[in-house]
Motif scaffolding. Structure first.
Motif, mmCIF file in Angstrom:
data_model
loop_
_atom_site.group_PDB
_atom_site.id
_atom_site.type_symbol
_atom_site.label_atom_id
_atom_site.label_comp_id
_atom_site.label_asym_id
_atom_site.label_seq_id
_atom_site.Cartn_x
_atom_site.Cartn_y
_atom_site.Cartn_z
ATOM 1 N N GLU A 113 30.293 78.771 40.141
ATOM 2 C CA GLU A 113 30.028 78.741 41.587
ATOM 3 C C GLU A 113 29.455 77.371 41.962
ATOM 4 N N LYS A 128 26.915 73.342 39.445
ATOM 5 C CA LYS A 128 27.627 74.612 39.358
ATOM 6 C C LYS A 128 26.813 75.610 38.559
ATOM 7 N N LEU A 145 21.987 82.908 43.570
ATOM 8 C CA LEU A 145 22.845 83.246 42.432
ATOM 9 C C LEU A 145 22.043 83.664 41.216
ATOM 10 N N ASP A 179 21.412 77.348 47.503
ATOM 11 C CA ASP A 179 22.440 78.231 46.944
ATOM 12 C C ASP A 179 22.033 78.762 45.571
#
Length: 470
Positions: free
Chosen positions: A321, A317, A332, A328
């Protein structure tokens, strides 16, 4: 005479049902006419002129970068046209698309549409052609901001790409092959796509027909809001094959804001090399299923090292998120504000814990120098930004002296082929050891005369020639 048997009633019944179903299906398809009428005036055609000898084909990527692409991804802007469009010509011309985001003339397009251009012309829907000034460009996100001198212009309505859903209808307006205001439509095929060499943009994948000349044009939703900027396609043939990609407008507007305020984009940096978590790796690290980003290496001196992140940690995380895939995480972190304190949920030795990291600024080159001081682009005649190298950077780059090029603006240096991450070792046969040397030598150079500049690129020295104008 052959006798024709009457059709059974059920055959006619099914035929009627089929026609009714077809009518319902046709009636459910969207009507784009009003959307196009209202919003196409804010779409523009962008043409460029370049006086360099570099080949205009694939101008968004360097040849060595094209060779490294594992798949056939292409930036598309428009084939060269007019006299002298070959490799050895002095002048090449290209075309692309863009759209107006403010009434006073700010225009958004792709960086590869205007990259290397000496002249940029914006053609409006009323057929006016206006010269454009490059306000700022960012190669990593493939975005550029232009400014034209005009008032009371039609503007697009900016939407929220984060609200997009797979299967949603979308529409593109652009100038494929120079055919102005061509409209194509399709659906969102996927969101959050990561492409080779494009770690900082979670692309929108669509099946909207995109061809050379569409690049930089807007992608609309059914509410007439721009949700993306058409940028790339996947192709084996060189033409559209049903898979196209757009930059999310949320990402684009963040970049635009920085370009307008600072002229460059500062991205968040964690300082780790990561890899995907396979089924076997998940089992070995005590995870119930494959997810997260596995830390394969922590960069020395990075924010990750300072925060205590270790090789073998699995980041699951980032600020709440969930990290499902390793791809991913860069999206971010890259969008985070430099200096922000973020929380990472990690799995270490089978146990979950949370650590806090202060996000740094992404270096110009991965693992390279973060310039402590430099010469600004606007302040020297080469129109480039350079930075001094410390001892570690010189060893890594295998150079004994020189300055690293961190940014290249329009002008003589770009036309000569100088690129970001080149090291300038000497100018006009004078050794460059510091910013003081660089500024003094460049200031004293004569105009309209060929000047030899020794650069070192990936460990290989070579001379380029720069001719400065008055």
């Amino acid at each position: 005479m052959t006798k024709i048997s009457p059709r059974p009633f059920w055959v006619f019944f099914l035929s009627v049902i089929g026609l009714l179903s077809a009518g319902v299906q046709a009636g459910s398809l969207p009507d784009f006419t009003k959307l196009v009428e209202e919003h196409s005036p804010a779409v523009v055609n962008i043409s460029t002129v370049s006086h360099s000898k570099r080949s205009p084909y694939n101008r968004g990527l360097r040849p060595e970068e094209l060779e490294q692409l594992p798949e056939f991804f292409r930036h598309f802007f428009g084939a060269p046209y007019g006299p002298g469009s070959g490799q050895e010509s002095r002048e090449t011309q290209s075309m692309g698309s863009g759209f107006i985001v403010s009434e006073d003339g700010f225009v958004l397009t792709n960086n590869h549409v205007i990259d290397g251009a000496d002249e940029i012309i914006v053609r409006l829907s009323d057929r006016r052609e206006l010269p454009a000034k490059l306000i700022g460009a960012d190669a990593r996100s493939d975005l550029a901001v232009l400014k034209i001198d005009a008032e009371d212009l039609p503007v697009v309505k900016v939407g929220k790409s984060e609200k997009l859903k797979t299967g949603e209808w979308v529409l593109a307006i652009g100038s494929p092959f120079g055919f102005d205001y061509t409209v194509t439509a399709g659906i969102v095929s996927a969101i959050g796509r990561t492409l080779p060499n494009e770690n900082y943009v979670p692309f929108i994948q669509t099946d909207v027909a995109i061809n050379p000349g569409n690049s930089g044009g807007p992608l609309f939703n059914l509410d007439g809001e721009v949700v993306g900027i058409n940028s790339q396609i996947y192709t084996r043939s060189g033409g559209f094959m049903g898979v196209s990609f757009a930059i999310p407008i949320d990402v684009a507007m963040e970049v635009v804001d920085q370009l307008q305020k600072k002229g460059y984009v500062a991205r968040g940096w964690l300082g780790v090399l990561i890899q995907e978590v396979s089924k076997d790796l998940a089992e070995s690290f005590g995870l119930k299923k494959p997810h997260g980003a596995l830390v394969a290496q922590v960069v020395p001196g990075s924010p990750a090292e300072a925060a205590g992140l270790m090789q073998g940690d699995v980041i699951i995380k980032y600020d709440g998120e969930v990290i499902n895939r390793s791809s991913d995480l860069p999206h971010l972190v890259g969008r985070a504000v430099v200096g922000k304190k973020s929380k990472l949920d990690i799995i270490r030795a089978g146990k979950r814990q949370t650590i806090t990291v202060e996000i740094g600024e992404l270096p110009t080159e991965q693992g390279a120098v973060i310039p402590a001081k430099g010469s600004k682009v606007e302040s020297n005649r080469f129109n480039i930004e350079v930075a001094e190298l410390d001892e570690n950077a010189r060893k890594r780059l295998q150079v004994s002296n020189g300055l690293m090029v961190t940014q290249v603006g329009q002008g003589a240096a770009r036309n000569a082929g100088i690129r970001a991450n080149d090291v300038i070792s000497s100018i006009n046969n004078q050794e460059i050891k510091s910013l003081t040397d660089f500024n003094a030598v460049v200031k004293s150079l004569p105009s309209n005369r060929a000047i030899p500049v020794l650069i070192i690129r990936q460990g290989n020295p070579s001379f380029v020639v720069i001719k400065l104008k008055e």
